[in-house]
Design an enzyme around this catalytic site. Structure first.
Site, PDB file in Angstrom:
ATOM      1  N   ILE A  41      17.380 -39.575  42.999  1.00 36.30           N
ATOM      2  CA  ILE A  41      16.491 -39.530  41.840  1.00 36.30           C
ATOM      3  C   ILE A  41      15.575 -38.329  42.045  1.00 36.30           C
ATOM      4  O   ILE A  41      14.669 -38.364  42.877  1.00 36.30           O
ATOM      5  CB  ILE A  41      15.664 -40.827  41.720  1.00 36.30           C
ATOM      6  CG1 ILE A  41      16.591 -42.045  41.661  1.00 36.30           C
ATOM      7  CG2 ILE A  41      14.742 -40.760  40.501  1.00 36.30           C
ATOM      8  CD1 ILE A  41      15.877 -43.379  41.843  1.00 36.30           C
ATOM      9  N   GLU A  53      20.576 -42.686  50.003  1.00 30.74           N
ATOM     10  CA  GLU A  53      20.583 -43.562  51.176  1.00 30.74           C
ATOM     11  C   GLU A  53      19.267 -44.313  51.314  1.00 30.74           C
ATOM     12  O   GLU A  53      19.253 -45.498  51.635  1.00 30.74           O
ATOM     13  CB  GLU A  53      20.832 -42.739  52.450  1.00 30.74           C
ATOM     14  CG  GLU A  53      22.131 -41.969  52.444  1.00 30.74           C
ATOM     15  CD  GLU A  53      22.032 -40.565  51.862  1.00 30.74           C
ATOM     16  OE1 GLU A  53      22.862 -39.717  52.231  1.00 30.74           O
ATOM     17  OE2 GLU A  53      21.130 -40.299  51.028  1.00 30.74           O
TER      18      GLU A  53
END
Length: 146
Positions: A41, A53
């Site tokens: 993002i 992750e």
């Protein structure tokens, strides 16, 4: 195809990447088999961007999980992307050196590493304790005039 790679690829669809256009998805499996996914993002200032992750890890931890055995990472271009150093350190906070990191090379090709291979000699609670003890010993020696 590896189920975690498939889940990481599915997570790519939710990525918000208006600046780099480099989509990343991750799928993290807990010790009990639950899978959490994340996507990158991006933010206009870049430093506030979130990595796939860490999004998956945060969701798992938020839901009470602290043990993990495998993570898969995929990018939109299937280039075998590995977790960055920051994500490796975040994973090391909760996972052992033998955490399997599966990297999507496209098609059915997957390259696997262990977290310990990708991040040897990680910073951990133990290394911080050792550093604190060393500093305390040095301070004691200085007080004694050594």
């Amino acid at each position: 195809m590896d189920e975690l790679i498939a889940a990481a690829r599915d997570a790519l669809d939710a990525a918000h990447v208006p600046y780099s256009e480099y989509r990343v998805g991750a799928a993290l499996r807990t010790a009990d088999g639950t899978v959490y996914t994340g996507c990158n993002i991006e933010n206009a200032n870049y430093s506030n961007s979130l990595h796939a992750e860490e999004v998956a890890l945060a969701e798992a931890v938020k839901n009470g999980h602290r043990e993990f055995d495998r993570i898969a990472v995929s990018s939109g271009v299937r280039d075998g992307v590995t977790p960055c150093g920051m994500c490796r350190q975040s994973l090391a906070e909760f996972a052992a050196d033998d955490l399997v990191v599966a990297c999507d090379e496209g098609g059915d090709a997957v390259t696997e590493y262990t977290l310990g291979e990708l991040l040897p000699n990680t910073i951990s609670e133990g290394t911080l304790d050792d550093a604190e003890a060393t500093a305390a010993d040095a301070a004691d020696a200085e007080k004694r005039g050594n």
